[in-house]
Design a protein around this motif. Sequence first.
Motif, PDB file in Angstrom:
ATOM      1  N   CYS A   1      65.816  65.084  47.406  1.00 52.54           N
ATOM      2  CA  CYS A   1      65.097  66.285  46.994  1.00 52.54           C
ATOM      3  C   CYS A   1      65.985  67.491  47.269  1.00 52.54           C
TER       4      CYS A   1
ATOM      5  N   ARG B   1      71.093  64.175  41.545  1.00 50.87           N
ATOM      6  CA  ARG B   1      70.212  65.314  41.738  1.00 50.87           C
ATOM      7  C   ARG B   1      70.312  65.817  43.184  1.00 50.87           C
TER       8      ARG B   1
ATOM      9  N   LYS C   1      65.191  75.719  46.941  1.00 56.30           N
ATOM     10  CA  LYS C   1      63.967  74.939  46.937  1.00 56.30           C
ATOM     11  C   LYS C   1      62.729  75.813  46.868  1.00 56.30           C
TER      12      LYS C   1
ATOM     13  N   HIS D   1      57.756  63.036  42.060  1.00 56.98           N
ATOM     14  CA  HIS D   1      56.748  64.091  42.196  1.00 56.98           C
ATOM     15  C   HIS D   1      55.447  63.694  41.492  1.00 56.98           C
TER      16      HIS D   1
ATOM     17  N   GLU E   1      63.851  60.545  43.351  1.00 50.75           N
ATOM     18  CA  GLU E   1      64.366  61.004  44.645  1.00 50.75           C
ATOM     19  C   GLU E   1      64.769  59.812  45.512  1.00 50.75           C
TER      20      GLU E   1
ATOM     21  N   ASP F   1      60.195  66.025  51.117  1.00 54.36           N
ATOM     22  CA  ASP F   1      59.790  64.930  50.235  1.00 54.36           C
ATOM     23  C   ASP F   1      60.251  63.540  50.684  1.00 54.36           C
TER      24      ASP F   1
ATOM     25  N   GLN G   1      58.160  60.445  49.476  1.00 53.80           N
ATOM     26  CA  GLN G   1      58.290  59.934  48.099  1.00 53.80           C
ATOM     27  C   GLN G   1      59.717  59.497  47.789  1.00 53.80           C
TER      28      GLN G   1
HETATM   29 MN    MN Z   1      61.278  67.119  45.707  1.00 54.14          MN
END
Ligand code: MN
Length: 340
Positions: free
Chosen positions: A105, A129, A134, A275, A301, A312, A315
């Motif tokens: 993330c 990524r 943020k 997400h 992610e 994050d 996730q």
């Molecule tokens: Mn994120």
Amino acid sequence: MIIILTASASDRNRRDIIENLEARGFGVHLSEGVEKTVIGVIGAMDEQKAQIAEQFEALPFVERCIPISQPYKLVGRSFRPEGSTVNVRGVVIGGKQAVVMAGPCTVETEAQILESARAVKKAGAHILRGGAYKPSTSPYSFHGHGVDALKMLAAARAETGLPIITEVMDARDLETVCEYADILQIGTRNAQNYTLLRAVGECRTPVMLKRGMSAKLEEWLQAAEYIASGGNYNIMLCERGIRTFETYTRNTFDINAIPALKELTHLPVIADPSHGTGKASLVSAVTRAAVAAGADGVIVEVHPHPEKALKDGAQSLTPAVFDQLMADLRLLAPVVGRSV
Ligand code: MN
Ligand code: PEP
């Protein structure tokens, strides 16, 4: 409205049409497809459209004039019926290959982003990524390392060769982010920030526009139209889940959006199951579903140590789970006519 030229139309014919339209004060956008050229006309009233159609359809090199009633024209499917592709340092998005973007993330340290980049590259990801700026619901939480993080991403790209995608939150940072990013991400909270959308429309760096968390498809496509109307046609749309009454998951991933967008727009469609679900245990299944539904790519992610992630973690997939997901996608993609 759009004007479709015949396959035999020459450069001179094309220029004549464009000059004619510009002299009438309309905005003109050109889409040169493999077979046909389509000219988008912006700013014509209904009666003007009828007049243009009548005049231009008499020309031997004009195949058809179509008035468009949707509020988005340049990103509408009819502007480029064969679909569009975005080329990011040789990685083609919107073609036969389903493209995988992966990484943490947030860019935390140089060691963390390098470790992530090596792991996702080894598993077969195509793009890295990592967030440098943020968005955060709370003003007191971590907001990213900014330019330092952009430099760390560039170092990871230099080592692995993976192009990088990173979010730009503010038009004032755009020039800086463009110096490093191969793809600009517009996040859900900025999905209707028209100042930012216009600004990225002025640059030529590819853009991945996420869906606003409560945006209807039509609103989302109109947001994309802001970017295209500035002349930046390198746009991808990213479904990242919407707000619903359900709270077990962070968001509700709208699988409908994928085939629906394929009907409505020529832009490549990316899925963000991280997400979209907010739970690592659900991410692989929803990623597979998205590819099966026709997504042109996914963004996932992945963190080398999710339990230590600044953002994050819940996730984020571990590299081992991501590796298995890539193996699954390699088996699945051919079923829907794609490769990974
Ligand atoms: Mn994120
Ligand atoms: C992200 O990609 O980390 C992010 C903040 O996404 P979204 O804008 O979809 O919440």
